[in-house]
Write a protein that holds these residues in place. Structure first.
Motif, short mmCIF file in Angstrom:
data_model
loop_
_atom_site.label_atom_id
_atom_site.label_comp_id
_atom_site.label_asym_id
_atom_site.label_seq_id
_atom_site.Cartn_x
_atom_site.Cartn_y
_atom_site.Cartn_z
N ILE A 1 12.69 -3.58 -15.18
CA ILE A 1 13.40 -4.73 -14.60
C ILE A 1 14.69 -4.94 -14.51
O ILE A 1 15.55 -5.35 -13.67
N LEU A 2 15.28 -4.62 -15.74
CA LEU A 2 16.90 -4.36 -15.94
C LEU A 2 17.27 -3.46 -15.15
O LEU A 2 18.39 -3.71 -14.42
N ALA A 3 16.86 -2.37 -14.81
CA ALA A 3 17.61 -1.41 -13.94
C ALA A 3 17.73 -1.82 -12.65
O ALA A 3 18.59 -1.26 -12.10
N MET A 4 16.57 -2.59 -12.15
CA MET A 4 16.48 -3.11 -10.73
C MET A 4 17.50 -4.16 -10.64
O MET A 4 18.12 -4.30 -9.58
N SER A 5 17.91 -4.75 -11.98
CA SER A 5 18.67 -6.12 -11.62
C SER A 5 20.35 -5.75 -11.98
O SER A 5 21.19 -6.56 -11.57
N VAL A 6 20.60 -4.93 -12.82
CA VAL A 6 21.69 -4.31 -13.27
C VAL A 6 22.66 -4.18 -12.26
O VAL A 6 22.29 -3.47 -11.12
N ASP B 1 20.81 -9.24 -19.68
CA ASP B 1 20.17 -9.46 -18.34
C ASP B 1 21.56 -9.98 -17.37
O ASP B 1 21.45 -10.05 -16.08
N THR B 2 22.71 -10.39 -17.84
CA THR B 2 23.90 -10.40 -17.02
C THR B 2 24.60 -9.22 -16.94
O THR B 2 25.69 -9.27 -16.38
N LEU B 3 24.48 -8.33 -17.64
CA LEU B 3 25.26 -7.21 -17.91
C LEU B 3 25.72 -6.53 -16.42
O LEU B 3 24.99 -6.46 -15.38
N VAL B 4 27.03 -6.06 -16.22
CA VAL B 4 27.54 -5.56 -15.14
C VAL B 4 28.16 -4.18 -15.57
O VAL B 4 28.85 -4.28 -16.57
N ILE B 5 27.76 -3.07 -15.03
CA ILE B 5 28.48 -1.69 -15.45
C ILE B 5 29.47 -1.54 -14.32
O ILE B 5 29.07 -1.76 -13.01
N ALA B 6 30.63 -0.88 -14.56
CA ALA B 6 31.52 -0.34 -13.57
C ALA B 6 31.59 0.97 -13.67
O ALA B 6 32.08 1.48 -14.76
N TYR B 7 31.52 1.80 -12.48
CA TYR B 7 31.53 3.08 -12.66
C TYR B 7 33.12 3.49 -12.08
O TYR B 7 33.20 3.34 -10.89
N VAL C 1 19.66 3.13 -17.40
CA VAL C 1 19.27 1.93 -17.79
C VAL C 1 17.81 1.83 -17.81
O VAL C 1 17.33 1.18 -19.01
N GLU C 2 16.95 2.25 -16.95
CA GLU C 2 15.75 2.11 -16.78
C GLU C 2 15.11 3.05 -18.03
O GLU C 2 13.97 2.46 -18.63
N ARG D 1 20.32 -7.57 -5.38
CA ARG D 1 21.30 -7.59 -6.21
C ARG D 1 22.49 -8.30 -5.51
O ARG D 1 23.01 -7.77 -4.43
N ARG D 2 23.15 -9.26 -6.09
CA ARG D 2 24.23 -9.92 -5.33
C ARG D 2 25.71 -9.42 -5.60
O ARG D 2 25.82 -9.02 -6.71
N PRO D 3 26.08 -8.85 -4.51
CA PRO D 3 27.25 -7.89 -4.79
C PRO D 3 28.68 -8.96 -5.57
O PRO D 3 28.57 -10.07 -5.57
#
Ligand code: PEP
Length: 250
Positions: free
Chosen positions: A202-207, A161-167, A195-196, A4-6
């Motif tokens: 797949i989404l869990a690993m990329s989000v 597929d582009t979603l970003v989550i901010a905690y 997310v998984e 994942r790209r920071p």
């Protein structure tokens, strides 16, 4: 962190007039030349177009702090996704705790806003986080479960597929209190597992899951060492170009 790209994102909130925002963006564009990290700044609405002009040839992207879910119409004071795109935005912050706290946003409006952002190809940054009282009463995971489940209700994994989550633990925003790297990692892992559970591996690993709450140059490195922390959403420390560039170059 997998592949994942920071992403280091700056939320300028209701700070900076147009000339001030342009000047800070200009300084930042000169200081930041990095190809391994995505960088975003979100100035207030009236500064979007002039800031976009200043950063468009560099590696800093533009984001907005909010949007409305309708495409157009008689909605005085609101702004549509297409308007943000035409102003140069790539990202939009959705459901920030200040919007939930002061402007009545809830999981339902957040859900509609994410839908609208995706419809117009904006990258949504969904903010979630518990209050101090909720953490103390051990409600953190229930609150996050609800915010993710309802905020992302009705989507397919492809759409996200582009979603970003901010905690962003509410108790750490603008308070100088940062979650420890272990607290952040524990929650980020939980969010990824949610997310998984809902959308698959797949989404869990990329989000990308960002941490937000009093991030500074001296705590970013240790947060970024955590395997499930993929970047930061930075408020106060993003307002000064030099300070923010130190965070970006962690
Ligand atoms: C924010 O507003 O998203 C935030 C994290 O603020 P600060 O960095 O000032 O705590």
């Amino acid at each position: 962190m997998e592949n994942r790209r920071p992403l280091i994102a700056g939320n300028w909130k209701m700070f900076k007039t147009c000339p001030e925002a342009v000047e800070t963006a200009r300084q930042l564009a000169q200081l930041v030349n990095i190809s391994t990290v995505d960088v975003m700044i979100a100035p207030q609405f009236t500064a979007l177009v002039p800031v976009s002009d200043v950063i468009k040839r560099g590696c800093v992207s533009l984001g907005a702090q909010n949007l409305f879910w309708e495409s157009e119409g008689a909605y005085t004071g609101e702004i549509s996704p297409a308007m943000l795109v035409s102003a140069g935005c790539r990202y939009v912050i959705i459901g920030h705790s200040e919007r939930r706290q002061y402007f009545g946003e809830n999981d339902d409006s957040v859900n509609k806003k994410i839908k609208a952002a995706i419809r117009d190809n904006l990258i949504p940054i969904l903010c979630v986080g518990e209050s101090e009282k909720e953490r103390e009463s051990k409600e953190t995971f229930n609150v996050l479960d609800r915010q993710i489940t309802k905020g992302l209700e009705g989507f397919s994994s492809n759409e996200l597929d582009t979603l970003v989550i901010a905690y962003e633990p509410v108790w750490a925003i603008g308070t100088g209190k940062t979650a420890t790297k272990e607290q952040a990692q524990e929650v980020h892992r939980f969010l990824r597992s949610m997310v998984e559970k809902i959308f698959g591996n797949i989404l869990a690993m990329s989000v990308r899951i960002l941490y937000g709450g009093s991030v500074k140059p001296d705590n970013i490195k240790e947060l970024m060492e955590m395997p499930d922390v993929d970047g930061a959403l930075v408020g106060g420390a993003s307002l000064d170009a030099e300070t923010f560039s130190k965070i970006i170059n962690f």
